[in-house]
Scaffold this motif. Structure first.
Motif, PDB file in Angstrom:
ATOM      1  N   TRP A 125       0.846  -1.189   0.000  1.00  0.00           N
ATOM      2  CA  TRP A 125       0.000   0.000   0.000  1.00  0.00           C
ATOM      3  C   TRP A 125       0.884   1.242   0.000  1.00  0.00           C
ATOM      4  N   ASN A 126       0.521   2.258  -0.764  1.00  0.00           N
ATOM      5  CA  ASN A 126       1.365   3.449  -0.899  1.00  0.00           C
ATOM      6  C   ASN A 126       1.489   4.253   0.388  1.00  0.00           C
ATOM      7  N   GLN A 175       4.979   4.231   1.585  1.00  0.00           N
ATOM      8  CA  GLN A 175       5.952   4.973   0.776  1.00  0.00           C
ATOM      9  C   GLN A 175       5.979   6.455   1.126  1.00  0.00           C
ATOM     10  N   VAL A 222       1.517  11.156  -2.413  1.00  0.00           N
ATOM     11  CA  VAL A 222       1.871   9.931  -3.132  1.00  0.00           C
ATOM     12  C   VAL A 222       0.585   9.283  -3.626  1.00  0.00           C
ATOM     13  N   ARG A 223       0.500   9.053  -4.940  1.00  0.00           N
ATOM     14  CA  ARG A 223      -0.710   8.495  -5.537  1.00  0.00           C
ATOM     15  C   ARG A 223      -0.491   7.028  -5.904  1.00  0.00           C
ATOM     16  N   GLN A 224      -1.589   6.272  -5.877  1.00  0.00           N
ATOM     17  CA  GLN A 224      -1.501   4.857  -6.256  1.00  0.00           C
ATOM     18  C   GLN A 224      -2.836   4.389  -6.818  1.00  0.00           C
ATOM     19  N   ALA A 251      -4.702   0.945  -7.093  1.00  0.00           N
ATOM     20  CA  ALA A 251      -4.544  -0.329  -6.389  1.00  0.00           C
ATOM     21  C   ALA A 251      -5.746  -1.228  -6.619  1.00  0.00           C
ATOM     22  N   SER A 256      -5.800   5.652  -4.366  1.00  0.00           N
ATOM     23  CA  SER A 256      -5.336   5.880  -2.998  1.00  0.00           C
ATOM     24  C   SER A 256      -4.295   6.992  -3.001  1.00  0.00           C
ATOM     25  N   LEU A 280      -3.589   9.959 -14.396  1.00  0.00           N
ATOM     26  CA  LEU A 280      -3.446   8.530 -14.141  1.00  0.00           C
ATOM     27  C   LEU A 280      -4.280   7.742 -15.144  1.00  0.00           C
ATOM     28  N   ASP A 313      -1.698  -1.588  -8.887  1.00  0.00           N
ATOM     29  CA  ASP A 313      -0.849  -2.438  -8.056  1.00  0.00           C
ATOM     30  C   ASP A 313      -1.725  -3.403  -7.258  1.00  0.00           C
TER      31      ASP A 313
END
Length: 470
Positions: free
Chosen positions: A354-355, A358, A367-369, A371, A381, A420, A429
């Protein structure tokens, strides 16, 4: 993929009984047969889209409220409980779990509470804890755990407190006026309470002296924190009867839990006063949930804004369903709530993929993710490290991460989705909830095997993990 069937018989029956009508009369208003209604109420048949629309039209209910909510959270908690090897020989199917949570939610909660007690007793026995044998109280949840579960199961929304805070904000002209000044003036005008600076040697955020009618605030705290503490004191002086009634109905096991809950209720009111419901929800949509812009508009902190977004659960006026959490450097989830399908693990650390983890390496950056969880649900997220200091060079600084997100279908409402590739499944991810209940077979970050996994050990071959999952 076909949409899941919706079994909401208990809610339909409660709605009918609240309107004090018979099954025959209720069915007639919906345009269905009495036998069909009887089957719906006993969860023998799912509710159709036509019936849902009839309920919304004839009885002014919020379709989202009847189709989601507490049942999802109880089901998530119960599913995690049943991953325990204790239930290995009698593991119910997901359909059976849904029937239990829909038809007998009190029984499901009781089982969850029993398992919590069992876990604590087992952990004490395994560690030869010196409290072993002191009685059943050692297996009871801590006051903080009990209060955490209280807010979890009320969907982190308390209508009486929220609506009272919104009315007061309107009376005070918030958010058009500067909140800190307006709240301090209200305290002095209505309660004869002065807001003063705490002494340089006082290690407090807030101290109220009822004898002198003075509220002392830490001068080193950020303005948003001082405003929040002022709002907290207003809650203590004006909302005591409402809070006492909420605590009484919650039936906590201990006096300590009741007192902890009162703190939580005052915090809730303070956040709702600084960020009044409808005005804040409208601004969140207009600004596409930009945390920094919302914080600037309302004179709040980013954490206050993110937490408030998770409480926008008013029936008929819900905001975008988000998940919200804070994590410390050890990976402990210190705050958690989810109005989305994602439900945080009640035991163990958060998924290392999970970001949120990070963000500690990128201070000051969002910080973008993208998931995807093992159930195939995809999320946006975002995570941001927060550092707090009480002032001064030698003061220790507290650092933690704030995480916020939504299901990908809502990502268009968030400025953070810009750029994104949300339509590309390969961009997501794979993450889990926690290792103990995640069944991904080849995760290179797995810390422990899943509790219900069957391990295959090969003495002559080793991959990333020393075992594989059958």
């Amino acid at each position: 993929m076909a949409p899941p069937k919706l079994y909401v018989g208990r809610k339909v029956r409660a709605l009918r009984e609240a309107n004090n009508v018979t099954q025959a009369a209720f069915a007639e208003r919906l345009g269905i047969s009495t036998s069909y209604l009887n089957q719906i109420e006993n969860n023998q048949r799912p509710v159709s889209a036509a019936v849902l629309l009839g309920l919304a039209e004839k009885f002014q209910i919020d379709i989202a409220a009847i189709s989601q909510g507490e049942g999802d959270r109880v089901l998530s908690a119960l599913s995690e409980v049943l991953t325990d090897p204790l239930f290995e020989t009698s593991s119910p199917t997901m359909q059976e779990l849904k029937l239990v949570t829909q038809n007998a939610p009190a029984f499901a909660r009781a089982l969850i509470s029993c398992h919590q007690a069992y876990r604590r007793s087992s952990e004490q026995l395994a560690s030869l804890d010196d409290t072993l044998g002191r009685g059943a109280s050692s297996a009871e949840p801590t006051p903080y755990e009990e209060v955490r579960d209280f807010f979890y199961f009320v969907d982190n929304y308390l209508h009486e407190l929220d609506s009272a805070a919104e009315r007061l904000a309107g009376d005070l002209g918030l958010p058009e006026r500067e909140a800190g000044t307006a709240l301090a003036e209200h305290l002095e005008r209505r309660h004869n309470v002065r807001v003063l600076r705490a002494g340089p040697a006082e290690d407090v955020l807030r101290r109220y002296d009822p004898a002198t009618r003075a509220l002392f605030l830490n001068p080193y705290s950020p303005p948003a924190t001082r405003t929040f503490q002022t709002a907290f004191q207003i809650a203590a002086l004006e909302m005591e009867p409402v809070m006492s009634d909420i605590v009484h109905k919650a039936e906590f096991r201990s006096v300590e839990a009741a007192e902890v809950c009162k703190i939580g209720l005052k915090n809730y009111f303070a956040g709702a006063l600084m960020l009044p419901y409808r005005v804040f929800m409208t601004a969140a949509k207009d600004l596409r949930h930009d945390l920094e812009l919302l914080a600037a508009r309302f004179g709040a902190s980013i954490e206050q804004v993110a937490h408030r977004l998770s409480t926008l659960q008013r029936p008929g006026q819900k905001g975008v369903p988000v998940f919200f959490a804070t994590l410390d450097r050890a990976g402990n989830i210190t705050k958690r709530h989810s109005a989305a399908k994602l439900q945080f693990a009640r035991f163990g650390a958060a998924c290392p993929l999970w970001n949120a983890h990070q963000a500690f390496q990128a201070p000051g950056q969002v910080v973008r993710q993208l998931a995807e969880t093992p159930d195939g649900v995809r999320y946006l997220s975002i995570a941001l490290e927060i550092t707090k200091s009480g002032g001064g060079y030698r003061t220790l600084r507290r650092s933690y991460v704030l995480a916020l997100g939504c299901e990908i279908s809502y990502s268009k409402h968030f400025v953070y989705a810009q750029g994104l590739d949300t339509d590309n499944r390969a961009a997501f991810d794979p993450i889990g909830i926690s290792c103990r209940i995640c069944d991904r077979p080849n995760c290179h970050q797995r810390a422990v095997p899943p509790l219900k996994g069957v391990l295959r050990i090969q003495q002559n071959c080793r991959g990333t993990l020393p075992y594989s999952l059958a």
